[in-house]
Design a protein around this motif. Structure first.
Motif, PDB file in Angstrom:
ATOM      1  N   GLY A 205      52.877 -32.027  10.134  1.00 21.37           N
ATOM      2  CA  GLY A 205      52.579 -32.773   8.913  1.00 21.37           C
ATOM      3  C   GLY A 205      53.768 -33.073   8.026  1.00 21.37           C
ATOM      4  N   ALA A 206      54.954 -32.589   8.391  1.00 23.25           N
ATOM      5  CA  ALA A 206      56.128 -32.844   7.550  1.00 23.25           C
ATOM      6  C   ALA A 206      56.654 -34.259   7.774  1.00 23.25           C
ATOM      7  CB  ALA A 206      57.225 -31.830   7.844  1.00 23.25           C
ATOM      8  N   THR A 207      57.321 -34.776   6.760  1.00 19.96           N
ATOM      9  CA  THR A 207      58.064 -36.029   6.847  1.00 19.96           C
ATOM     10  C   THR A 207      59.513 -35.686   7.172  1.00 19.96           C
ATOM     11  OG1 THR A 207      56.593 -37.003   5.199  1.00 19.96           O
ATOM     12  CG2 THR A 207      58.689 -38.123   5.582  1.00 19.96           C
ATOM     13  N   LEU A 208      60.139 -36.466   8.067  1.00 20.08           N
ATOM     14  CA  LEU A 208      61.484 -36.123   8.519  1.00 20.08           C
ATOM     15  C   LEU A 208      62.471 -37.250   8.257  1.00 20.08           C
ATOM     16  CD1 LEU A 208      60.818 -34.575  12.062  1.00 20.08           C
ATOM     17  CD2 LEU A 208      61.277 -33.357   9.957  1.00 20.08           C
ATOM     18  N   LEU A 209      63.652 -36.863   7.808  1.00 18.47           N
ATOM     19  CA  LEU A 209      64.816 -37.746   7.777  1.00 18.47           C
ATOM     20  C   LEU A 209      65.828 -37.159   8.752  1.00 18.47           C
ATOM     21  CD1 LEU A 209      66.594 -40.039   6.568  1.00 18.47           C
ATOM     22  CD2 LEU A 209      67.362 -38.378   4.873  1.00 18.47           C
ATOM     23  N   ILE A 210      66.131 -37.896   9.821  1.00 21.24           N
ATOM     24  CA  ILE A 210      67.073 -37.428  10.832  1.00 21.24           C
ATOM     25  C   ILE A 210      68.350 -38.239  10.726  1.00 21.24           C
ATOM     26  CG2 ILE A 210      67.503 -37.171  13.300  1.00 21.24           C
ATOM     27  CD1 ILE A 210      64.501 -36.899  13.698  1.00 21.24           C
ATOM     28  N   VAL A 211      69.447 -37.561  10.431  1.00 18.72           N
ATOM     29  CA  VAL A 211      70.759 -38.188  10.380  1.00 18.72           C
ATOM     30  C   VAL A 211      71.456 -37.868  11.691  1.00 18.72           C
ATOM     31  CG1 VAL A 211      72.994 -38.143   9.249  1.00 18.72           C
ATOM     32  CG2 VAL A 211      70.914 -38.062   7.879  1.00 18.72           C
ATOM     33  N   GLU A 212      71.893 -38.890  12.404  1.00 20.94           N
ATOM     34  CA  GLU A 212      72.364 -38.649  13.764  1.00 20.94           C
ATOM     35  C   GLU A 212      73.419 -39.669  14.185  1.00 20.94           C
ATOM     36  OE1 GLU A 212      73.192 -36.684  16.203  1.00 20.94           O
ATOM     37  OE2 GLU A 212      71.130 -35.919  16.342  1.00 20.94           O
TER      38      GLU A 212
END
Length: 250
Positions: A205-212
């Motif tokens: 249920g979490a919202t994710l910001l992925i920096v890659e």
């Protein structure tokens, strides 16, 4: 700026649902002293979705992550969370809102055990009887950490330390998790494991910001993509559109 579709989880879009925005950057400039790193960046992240922020070294990706967790304050523009302007608030106030940041590098307390690294955030927010229950929940998701619960965090492998950073976000029940370059320096098989864990956090249920910087895993998990070019947004849209822009096979 190129764009194609809204930033919302595909299952919600398929049902014609309107998904509320969790976090926005609105026309943000930011930098370090006289050096400007971000120029007029706007982006939004829908609740329950995964946004991948991609780009080469020096594009401003880590600055975006730090803006979203309060570690960097914009010189202009706004950071909005759940519809509330939180620009300029201290990083601990961002954390209290449910924003957890797993930064690049090995962001653990090296001289504490794995269990102690997890206990620290729990003891701030949980009753004594709940601490062990929440730790067990994290160990079920990260069984390798369960095997090493009494081991000093500084003696873990790089991949295990990244997992411990993510586990701390889980026990804090973060609504919004920022994962900054978690694949950096890891063997491919360990990167697979780390991204499997990110998928489980998303499914919880979490919202994710992925920096890659290494894009293929991020594109496989993302609902939406922003590509930075010298501190500005060069593309914002779907993973399929990003693959085309980057010249990758669909």
């Amino acid at each position: 700026m190129a764009a194609d579709t809204p930033n919302a989880p595909p299952n919600a879009m398929a049902r014609g649902m309107t998904v509320p925005t969790l976090l926005e950057l609105r026309n943000v400039d930011a930098g370090y002293g006289p050096f400007r790193a971000i120029f007029d960046v706007s982006l939004s992240i829908a609740k329950g979705s995964v946004l991948a922020v991609l780009g080469p070294n020096g594009a401003g990706k880590t600055t975006i992550a730090r803006l979203c967790s309060g570690l960097v304050v914009p010189t202009s523009g706004a950071v909005v969370f759940n519809g509330v302007d939180i620009t300029g608030k201290a990083a601990y106030e961002f954390a209290r809102l449910g924003i957890a940041h797993a930064p690049e590098g090995r962001s653990v307390f090296a001289t504490l055990t794995v269990a102690e690294n997890l206990e620290l955030p729990l003891r701030r927010t949980r009753a004594r009887g709940e601490v062990e229950t929440e730790m067990q929940r994290a160990f079920e998701i990260f069984p390798k950490l369960a095997e090493r619960r009494r081991q000093l965090a500084g003696t873990l492998s790089g991949g295990e330390q990244r997992m411990l950073s993510l586990a701390r976000a889980i026990v804090e029940d973060a609504a919004f998790v920022i994962a900054d370059e978690l694949s950096l320096g890891l063997a491919p098989i360990i990167v697979d494991e780390v991204y499997a864990m990110l998928g489980r956090i998303r499914d919880g249920g979490a919202t994710l910001l992925i920096v890659e910087q290494h894009v293929r895993h991020a594109l496989a998990l993302a609902d939406a993509v922003v590509i930075l070019d010298r501190g500005a947004v060069g593309y914002a849209g779907t993973p399929a559109g990003a693959r085309e822009v980057l010249g990758l096979a669909i």
